[in-house]
Design a protein around this motif. Sequence first.
Motif, PDB file in Angstrom:
ATOM      1  N   TYR A 117      47.491  16.779  20.399  1.00 27.31           N
ATOM      2  CA  TYR A 117      47.684  17.868  19.530  1.00 27.31           C
ATOM      3  C   TYR A 117      47.075  17.709  17.934  1.00 27.31           C
ATOM      4  N   ILE A 120      43.496  18.163  18.089  1.00 32.31           N
ATOM      5  CA  ILE A 120      43.259  19.368  18.289  1.00 32.31           C
ATOM      6  C   ILE A 120      43.133  20.392  17.006  1.00 32.31           C
ATOM      7  N   MET A 127      45.053  27.890  18.660  1.00 29.81           N
ATOM      8  CA  MET A 127      44.534  28.079  20.116  1.00 29.81           C
ATOM      9  C   MET A 127      45.610  29.096  20.753  1.00 29.81           C
ATOM     10  N   LEU A 130      47.991  28.099  24.219  1.00 25.03           N
ATOM     11  CA  LEU A 130      47.545  26.603  24.495  1.00 25.03           C
ATOM     12  C   LEU A 130      48.742  25.843  25.503  1.00 25.03           C
ATOM     13  N   PHE A 133      47.556  25.557  28.944  1.00 29.27           N
ATOM     14  CA  PHE A 133      46.753  24.410  29.147  1.00 29.27           C
ATOM     15  C   PHE A 133      47.596  22.925  29.221  1.00 29.27           C
ATOM     16  N   TYR A 137      52.590  21.293  24.678  1.00 30.89           N
ATOM     17  CA  TYR A 137      51.951  21.663  23.374  1.00 30.89           C
ATOM     18  C   TYR A 137      52.943  22.625  22.818  1.00 30.89           C
ATOM     19  N   ILE A 299      51.211  30.429  20.617  1.00 26.64           N
ATOM     20  CA  ILE A 299      51.229  28.970  21.389  1.00 26.64           C
ATOM     21  C   ILE A 299      51.369  29.131  22.616  1.00 26.64           C
ATOM     22  N   PRO A 533      39.791  20.084  23.121  1.00 25.71           N
ATOM     23  CA  PRO A 533      41.264  20.001  23.479  1.00 25.71           C
ATOM     24  C   PRO A 533      41.387  19.080  24.842  1.00 25.71           C
ATOM     25  N   TYR A 552      40.435  31.464  20.721  1.00 21.78           N
ATOM     26  CA  TYR A 552      40.526  31.279  22.185  1.00 21.78           C
ATOM     27  C   TYR A 552      41.951  31.771  22.574  1.00 21.78           C
TER      28      TYR A 552
END
Length: 557
Positions: A117, A120, A127, A130, A133, A137, A299, A533, A552
């Motif tokens: 992180y 990132i 982002m 996130l 993903f 995070y 997030i 990432p 994103y």
Amino acid sequence: MLTVYFYSLLVVLLFTPFGFVLSNKNQKNVSYYSSQLLYGLIVLSFVALFINFFLPLNKTFNSLILVFPLIVLLKKRGEYLNKQFLFFLFFSGLLISLLILESDVYRPDAGLYHLPYTKILNDEKIMIGLANFHFRYAHISILQYLSAISNNIVFGNNGIVFAQALIASSVIINFSYKIYEYNKNKEYNFHFFFLVSIIIFIFYKMNRYSEYGNDAPSHFLFFFLISEIISSKTKDIRNICNNLLIILFIILNKITLLLAIFLSLLNLNLINFKNFLKLKRFYFILLFALLWCVKNLLISGCVLYPVKSLCFNNLIWTDIQKVQEISSENEAWTKGWPDYTRIQNRNNEKIVDKDTYLKNFYWLPYWKTKHFKKILTIILPYLLFLTGLIIYLNFSKNSFKKIKIEKKYYFLIIVMFFSTFFWFIKVPMFRYGYSYLISFVSLIFAIVCVQFSFKNNIQKIFNFLLILCFSVLILKNVVRISKSENSYNNYPWPKYFAMNEENLSNGVEELILNGKKLYKPKKNGYCMFSESPCGNYGVNEHLNLVIKNSYYIFYQD
């Protein structure tokens, strides 16, 4: 090794002036400078959080902000060009370098999400979604923002390792200096005995950088907060605001320490709320808290993850099903779920679902098999040492003092008792809430010891105690360093590229999602501080990515 010490000096020199705007009185002593550094780290973290909404925390921006401390050092040179600051600078650098030299990072969490992180943050502005993903995070700490903004042209990538050590060294030096001053002046008051108890625990259990992660810095700050509340003699609204800021920073580091917020009730009833509105730092606190909530929302879709009631299901990136799963999984894990499933599998017995496991103390017998034993092995030697110290002090007294215990001490004890109870009921893993327990023990210790009136000169015993404590920290780290290999990648800095002894990454695999490069570690590896990432579990089949206004957005279809 001298290089690490030089950069440790430099990071203290450059980061301390950031706290100048929150320092209330210019005392020009070690205690003042150590607290100023802590406030400086909070200011830096806020700047990093704010900027990342719009820009990545790259080396260029991170280097530009260093102009501010240089200006402060130049304009306020009279405050910093003195023996006390140089003393603080010298020992801070020594302690920081001793902690980080040839150290490992906190395993496995650092490799799973702390370091990835941070990378990132260095490479990307915020982002959205996130957490889809990599769900961890959504658990991120404000400490990762402090680490990210420390990556600049002066320190390079190695700047990311300083955050935890800076907090630890500041609190250790602050407490040690106060104990020394109290002892020199024979002021054996409540604050003195509280600090003695805390410093014993710190040197006993909190002496290894590799064990810090996001947890220990939060506990260091919690101890500092209690110390500040105890030592506060006035109802200065600026001090109260600063304590509120520390409480906020603690919570942003470790949500399990949320009950620190009850400590803010101590003096609020004595202050006219209108006075808060006149202070800039009050708005700073509100903005800091608001930005963190907005960051969480962007997030993960939740103001506080993984609390379902604080999530917004109408946001495209909110995954309520994952929130529910993680919520029960986190609590079950702290209550011995892995030990329970292992025992049941070994005995070929049925495994109940997590909801059943968490009800009616079903989990207690299984939690006791591992977690409780671990807590006992840590806390019993500490309690025995304090008991021995009380016995020694009892023999050294000539009478008991008739003193009036301040109401705020009883308030602190009550809050710590119920906080400890909450920790046990909700998340009874030692690293999640031990500052509640240790603060409670230390407050009781202080209540007992402050009633002693001494006939003998006991200065020597406390001077010896300080020397013993520092000797333990130095010895444990010197032994660790002597056993470490001296030929690993990026020697002698902490190993943040890989979990192996060589500090050599196994590499990452490149994945493409809607034209964006994503990464996952190769087999049996961790993302660590690599390409970003990076998500430890790669890209699942339901993950989607869209780009709107250069942001994103990850979401599950």
